[in-house]
Design a protein around this motif. Structure first.
Motif, PDB file in Angstrom:
ATOM      1  N   GLU A  81       0.834  -1.183   0.000  1.00 61.04           N
ATOM      2  CA  GLU A  81       0.000   0.000   0.000  1.00 61.04           C
ATOM      3  C   GLU A  81       0.879   1.247   0.000  1.00 61.04           C
ATOM      4  N   LEU A  82       0.370   2.308  -0.587  1.00 61.30           N
ATOM      5  CA  LEU A  82       1.035   3.601  -0.520  1.00 61.30           C
ATOM      6  C   LEU A  82       0.008   4.626  -0.070  1.00 61.30           C
ATOM      7  N   GLN A  83       0.169   5.130   1.128  1.00 59.16           N
ATOM      8  CA  GLN A  83      -0.701   6.177   1.640  1.00 59.16           C
ATOM      9  C   GLN A  83      -0.056   7.523   1.370  1.00 59.16           C
ATOM     10  N   MET A  84      -0.775   8.358   0.651  1.00 62.16           N
ATOM     11  CA  MET A  84      -0.228   9.654   0.237  1.00 62.16           C
ATOM     12  C   MET A  84      -1.041  10.773   0.880  1.00 62.16           C
ATOM     13  N   ASN A  85      -0.373  11.590   1.674  1.00 60.57           N
ATOM     14  CA  ASN A  85      -1.013  12.713   2.353  1.00 60.57           C
ATOM     15  C   ASN A  85      -0.409  14.030   1.891  1.00 60.57           C
ATOM     16  N   SER A  86      -1.114  15.097   2.177  1.00 64.53           N
ATOM     17  CA  SER A  86      -0.640  16.449   1.832  1.00 64.53           C
ATOM     18  C   SER A  86      -0.186  16.528   0.376  1.00 64.53           C
ATOM     19  N   LEU A  87      -1.018  16.018  -0.494  1.00 64.35           N
ATOM     20  CA  LEU A  87      -0.662  15.949  -1.909  1.00 64.35           C
ATOM     21  C   LEU A  87      -0.576  17.330  -2.536  1.00 64.35           C
ATOM     22  N   THR A  88       0.337  17.466  -3.479  1.00 63.36           N
ATOM     23  CA  THR A  88       0.507  18.697  -4.246  1.00 63.36           C
ATOM     24  C   THR A  88       0.409  18.371  -5.737  1.00 63.36           C
ATOM     25  N   PRO A  89       0.195  19.384  -6.568  1.00 62.75           N
ATOM     26  CA  PRO A  89       0.145  19.119  -8.013  1.00 62.75           C
ATOM     27  C   PRO A  89       1.416  18.439  -8.533  1.00 62.75           C
ATOM     28  N   ASN A  90       2.552  18.641  -7.858  1.00 62.96           N
ATOM     29  CA  ASN A  90       3.785  17.981  -8.289  1.00 62.96           C
ATOM     30  C   ASN A  90       3.750  16.465  -8.107  1.00 62.96           C
ATOM     31  N   ASP A  91       2.787  15.979  -7.363  1.00 58.68           N
ATOM     32  CA  ASP A  91       2.643  14.528  -7.174  1.00 58.68           C
ATOM     33  C   ASP A  91       1.838  13.888  -8.295  1.00 58.68           C
ATOM     34  N   THR A  92       1.344  14.684  -9.212  1.00 56.90           N
ATOM     35  CA  THR A  92       0.565  14.158 -10.337  1.00 56.90           C
ATOM     36  C   THR A  92       1.421  13.273 -11.226  1.00 56.90           C
ATOM     37  N   GLY A  93       0.851  12.174 -11.659  1.00 60.76           N
ATOM     38  CA  GLY A  93       1.552  11.275 -12.561  1.00 60.76           C
ATOM     39  C   GLY A  93       0.911   9.906 -12.572  1.00 60.76           C
ATOM     40  N   VAL A  94       1.505   9.033 -13.357  1.00 64.45           N
ATOM     41  CA  VAL A  94       1.082   7.631 -13.355  1.00 64.45           C
ATOM     42  C   VAL A  94       1.963   6.889 -12.350  1.00 64.45           C
ATOM     43  N   TYR A  95       1.324   6.225 -11.431  1.00 73.04           N
ATOM     44  CA  TYR A  95       2.038   5.502 -10.384  1.00 73.04           C
ATOM     45  C   TYR A  95       2.085   4.016 -10.743  1.00 73.04           C
ATOM     46  N   TYR A  96       3.295   3.491 -10.724  1.00 75.21           N
ATOM     47  CA  TYR A  96       3.516   2.091 -11.087  1.00 75.21           C
ATOM     48  C   TYR A  96       4.034   1.309  -9.881  1.00 75.21           C
ATOM     49  N   CYS A  97       3.594   0.089  -9.802  1.00 76.95           N
ATOM     50  CA  CYS A  97       4.108  -0.827  -8.787  1.00 76.95           C
ATOM     51  C   CYS A  97       5.148  -1.736  -9.437  1.00 76.95           C
ATOM     52  N   ASN A  98       6.251  -1.929  -8.752  1.00 75.72           N
ATOM     53  CA  ASN A  98       7.293  -2.842  -9.217  1.00 75.72           C
ATOM     54  C   ASN A  98       7.593  -3.845  -8.112  1.00 75.72           C
TER      55      ASN A  98
END
Length: 122
Positions: A81-98
């Protein structure tokens, strides 16, 4: 066949939170998980590692997300799991799991998911 699948992306306002999930399906293959990681790729940029958790629970984060993102793993369920808080526009993107793996002969390899879109509006 080993498969990796992400879920949980979406649209969120700046300052908000979002959780991502990644699951590994061994598909009958005898594999050992060594690490599970999250990467992201913003438009026009290279893919970068965001967070990693090893089989022993050791975590590592890129500097820009430290203190805001938390990676956790359920070893029994082969999920991360990835919990993301205090998000900003710079966090925008496609997130991939490896997922870093070793096969029955102890040969190392990895598998990628198809990615999930995260969009943070200002």
């Amino acid at each position: 066949q080993v498969k990796v699948m992400e879920s949980g992306g979406g649209l969120v306002q700046a300052g908000g939170s979002l959780g991502l999930s990644c699951s590994l399906s061994p598909g009958g293959s005898r594999v050992r998980i060594e690490s599970m990681s999250w990467y992201r790729q913003a438009p026009g940029k290279q893919r970068e590692m965001v967070a990693l958790i090893s089989s022993t629970g050791t975590t590592n984060y890129t500097d820009s997300v430290k203190g805001r993102f938390t990676v956790s793993r359920d070893g029994a369920a082969n999920t991360v799991e990835l919990q993301m808080n205090s998000l900003t526009p710079n966090d925008t993107g496609v997130y991939y799991c490896n997922v870093g793996l070793r096969d029955s002969t102890d040969w190392p390899y990895s598998r990628w998911g198809r990615g999930t879109q995260v969009t943070v509006s200002s």
